[in-house]
Design a protein around this motif. Structure first.
Motif, PDB file in Angstrom:
ATOM      1  N   VAL A 164      -4.916  18.866  -1.227  1.00 13.81           N
ATOM      2  CA  VAL A 164      -5.551  18.033  -0.192  1.00 13.81           C
ATOM      3  C   VAL A 164      -5.273  16.545  -0.418  1.00 13.81           C
ATOM      4  CG1 VAL A 164      -7.735  17.372   0.870  1.00 13.81           C
ATOM      5  CG2 VAL A 164      -7.290  19.763   0.347  1.00 13.81           C
ATOM      6  N   PRO A 165      -5.406  16.015  -1.655  1.00 19.58           N
ATOM      7  CA  PRO A 165      -5.043  14.596  -1.833  1.00 19.58           C
ATOM      8  C   PRO A 165      -3.578  14.304  -1.496  1.00 19.58           C
ATOM      9  CG  PRO A 165      -6.343  15.334  -3.689  1.00 19.58           C
ATOM     10  CD  PRO A 165      -6.052  16.550  -2.863  1.00 19.58           C
ATOM     11  N   GLU A 166      -2.690  15.244  -1.760  1.00 15.00           N
ATOM     12  CA  GLU A 166      -1.281  15.050  -1.399  1.00 15.00           C
ATOM     13  C   GLU A 166      -1.122  14.986   0.118  1.00 15.00           C
ATOM     14  OE1 GLU A 166       3.047  17.181  -2.049  1.00 15.00           O
ATOM     15  OE2 GLU A 166       1.240  18.407  -2.101  1.00 15.00           O
ATOM     16  N   VAL A 167      -1.777  15.897   0.825  1.00 13.10           N
ATOM     17  CA  VAL A 167      -1.695  15.917   2.292  1.00 13.10           C
ATOM     18  C   VAL A 167      -2.262  14.619   2.867  1.00 13.10           C
ATOM     19  CG1 VAL A 167      -2.584  17.048   4.363  1.00 13.10           C
ATOM     20  CG2 VAL A 167      -1.710  18.424   2.493  1.00 13.10           C
ATOM     21  N   VAL A 168      -3.417  14.205   2.372  1.00 10.10           N
ATOM     22  CA  VAL A 168      -4.060  12.987   2.877  1.00 10.10           C
ATOM     23  C   VAL A 168      -3.220  11.753   2.558  1.00 10.10           C
ATOM     24  CG1 VAL A 168      -6.080  11.480   2.582  1.00 10.10           C
ATOM     25  CG2 VAL A 168      -6.388  13.941   2.841  1.00 10.10           C
ATOM     26  N   PHE A 175      12.465  13.229  -2.251  1.00 13.09           N
ATOM     27  CA  PHE A 175      12.080  12.508  -1.044  1.00 13.09           C
ATOM     28  C   PHE A 175      11.200  11.309  -1.370  1.00 13.09           C
ATOM     29  CE2 PHE A 175       8.902  11.816   2.280  1.00 13.09           C
ATOM     30  CZ  PHE A 175       9.727  11.476   3.336  1.00 13.09           C
ATOM     31  N   HIS A 176      10.230  11.491  -2.253  1.00 11.10           N
ATOM     32  CA  HIS A 176       9.332  10.389  -2.601  1.00 11.10           C
ATOM     33  C   HIS A 176      10.053   9.294  -3.386  1.00 11.10           C
ATOM     34  CE1 HIS A 176       5.980  12.335  -0.820  1.00 11.10           C
ATOM     35  NE2 HIS A 176       5.935  13.318  -1.692  1.00 11.10           N
ATOM     36  N   PHE A 213       0.829  -1.200   0.000  1.00 11.38           N
ATOM     37  CA  PHE A 213       0.000   0.000   0.000  1.00 11.38           C
ATOM     38  C   PHE A 213       0.868   1.256   0.000  1.00 11.38           C
ATOM     39  CE2 PHE A 213      -2.118   3.445   2.251  1.00 11.38           C
ATOM     40  CZ  PHE A 213      -3.211   3.634   1.419  1.00 11.38           C
ATOM     41  N   SER A 214       1.935   1.258   0.788  1.00 14.27           N
ATOM     42  CA  SER A 214       2.834   2.417   0.851  1.00 14.27           C
ATOM     43  C   SER A 214       3.517   2.654  -0.489  1.00 14.27           C
ATOM     44  CB  SER A 214       3.885   2.216   1.932  1.00 14.27           C
ATOM     45  OG  SER A 214       3.279   2.108   3.181  1.00 14.27           O
ATOM     46  N   LEU A 215       3.872   1.574  -1.166  1.00 17.59           N
ATOM     47  CA  LEU A 215       4.494   1.680  -2.479  1.00 17.59           C
ATOM     48  C   LEU A 215       3.534   2.287  -3.501  1.00 17.59           C
ATOM     49  CD1 LEU A 215       7.259   0.873  -3.639  1.00 17.59           C
ATOM     50  CD2 LEU A 215       6.232  -1.259  -4.368  1.00 17.59           C
ATOM     51  N   ILE A 216       2.286   1.845  -3.490  1.00 17.75           N
ATOM     52  CA  ILE A 216       1.277   2.393  -4.405  1.00 17.75           C
ATOM     53  C   ILE A 216       1.030   3.872  -4.104  1.00 17.75           C
ATOM     54  CG2 ILE A 216      -1.165   2.261  -5.062  1.00 17.75           C
ATOM     55  CD1 ILE A 216      -0.906  -0.809  -4.623  1.00 17.75           C
ATOM     56  N   ASP A 217       0.915   4.198  -2.816  1.00 19.86           N
ATOM     57  CA  ASP A 217       0.700   5.581  -2.414  1.00 19.86           C
ATOM     58  C   ASP A 217       1.899   6.453  -2.800  1.00 19.86           C
ATOM     59  OD1 ASP A 217      -1.076   7.445  -0.819  1.00 19.86           O
ATOM     60  OD2 ASP A 217       0.827   7.664   0.267  1.00 19.86           O
ATOM     61  N   CYS A 218       3.076   5.914  -2.647  1.00 22.01           N
ATOM     62  CA  CYS A 218       4.286   6.650  -2.997  1.00 22.01           C
ATOM     63  C   CYS A 218       4.348   6.910  -4.511  1.00 22.01           C
ATOM     64  CB  CYS A 218       5.513   5.889  -2.534  1.00 22.01           C
ATOM     65  SG  CYS A 218       7.027   6.842  -2.613  1.00 22.01           S
ATOM     66  N   CYS A 219       3.902   5.955  -5.300  1.00 23.21           N
ATOM     67  CA  CYS A 219       3.844   6.160  -6.755  1.00 23.21           C
ATOM     68  C   CYS A 219       2.904   7.315  -7.096  1.00 23.21           C
ATOM     69  CB  CYS A 219       3.392   4.884  -7.462  1.00 23.21           C
ATOM     70  SG  CYS A 219       4.625   3.602  -7.489  1.00 23.21           S
ATOM     71  N   ALA A 220       1.769   7.377  -6.414  1.00 22.36           N
ATOM     72  CA  ALA A 220       0.829   8.473  -6.635  1.00 22.36           C
ATOM     73  C   ALA A 220       1.442   9.813  -6.220  1.00 22.36           C
ATOM     74  CB  ALA A 220      -0.459   8.214  -5.865  1.00 22.36           C
ATOM     75  N   ILE A 272       4.650  10.529  -6.203  1.00 19.79           N
ATOM     76  CA  ILE A 272       5.675  10.854  -7.206  1.00 19.79           C
ATOM     77  C   ILE A 272       5.008  11.469  -8.425  1.00 19.79           C
ATOM     78  CG2 ILE A 272       7.300   9.830  -8.861  1.00 19.79           C
ATOM     79  CD1 ILE A 272       8.092   7.859  -6.636  1.00 19.79           C
ATOM     80  N   PHE A 273       3.899  10.888  -8.849  1.00 20.91           N
ATOM     81  CA  PHE A 273       3.148  11.439  -9.982  1.00 20.91           C
ATOM     82  C   PHE A 273       2.715  12.875  -9.683  1.00 20.91           C
ATOM     83  CE2 PHE A 273      -1.032  12.336 -11.804  1.00 20.91           C
ATOM     84  CZ  PHE A 273      -0.712  12.327 -13.156  1.00 20.91           C
ATOM     85  N   LEU A 274       2.205  13.117  -8.469  1.00 24.01           N
ATOM     86  CA  LEU A 274       1.777  14.467  -8.101  1.00 24.01           C
ATOM     87  C   LEU A 274       2.954  15.442  -8.088  1.00 24.01           C
ATOM     88  CD1 LEU A 274      -0.910  14.100  -5.302  1.00 24.01           C
ATOM     89  CD2 LEU A 274      -1.170  15.089  -7.560  1.00 24.01           C
ATOM     90  N   SER A 275       4.091  15.017  -7.601  1.00 22.25           N
ATOM     91  CA  SER A 275       5.266  15.893  -7.585  1.00 22.25           C
ATOM     92  C   SER A 275       5.694  16.266  -9.000  1.00 22.25           C
ATOM     93  CB  SER A 275       6.432  15.216  -6.858  1.00 22.25           C
ATOM     94  OG  SER A 275       6.132  15.036  -5.509  1.00 22.25           O
ATOM     95  N   VAL A 276       5.689  15.294  -9.895  1.00 14.32           N
ATOM     96  CA  VAL A 276       6.039  15.570 -11.289  1.00 14.32           C
ATOM     97  C   VAL A 276       5.000  16.494 -11.917  1.00 14.32           C
ATOM     98  CG1 VAL A 276       6.292  14.516 -13.577  1.00 14.32           C
ATOM     99  CG2 VAL A 276       7.366  13.462 -11.593  1.00 14.32           C
TER     100      VAL A 276
END
Length: 139
Positions: A49-53, A120-121, A8-15, A17-21
């Protein structure tokens, strides 16, 4: 159970990373005047907000699963995201405000923050991947 936490953490981290890009691309488009400040800020503010959550969920998940090192690594970034969201001045459109984004070098600081978050991500991605592989081998 531990492998599920890291998957789950890996999937969330991928999201994240996408947001950062996405933040970097949108801010660089504003810097090059491909889009105006209002549309840039409205695009970015709907993803704050999705990034914070997303980051807070991973941080709490690491606390609950007793992965102290990863929790302590994520805590400052999660705290900064929450602080940045809470401290938006009254009357501003959001974290990214079109009337202030060109003032006092805010565009450069937002770009630098997005680059730091991307680094960081990416670091977290490889840590979660390594931890997931270890958890799958040990289960």
């Amino acid at each position: 159970m531990e492998s599920v936490v890291f998957i789950f953490s890996l999937i969330d981290c991928c999201a994240l990373i996408f947001l950062s890009v996405y933040f970097i691309i949108t801010l660089s488009d504003l810097e090059c005047d491909y889009i105006n400040a209002r549309s840039c800020c409205s695009k970015l503010n709907k993803w704050v907000v999705p990034e914070v959550v997303g980051h807070a969920v991973v941080t709490v998940l690491m606390l609950i699963s007793l992965h102290w090192f990863i929790f302590l690594l994520n805590l400052p970034v999660a705290t900064w995201n929450i602080y940045r969201y809470i401290m938006v001045p009254c009357g501003n459109m959001g974290v990214f405000d079109p009337t202030e984004i060109h003032n006092r070098g805010q565009l450069k600081s937002h770009m630098k923050e997005a680059m730091i978050k991307l680094g960081f991500h990416l670091l977290c991605f490889f840590m979660y991947l390594y931890s997931m592989i270890l958890a799958l081998i040990n289960d």
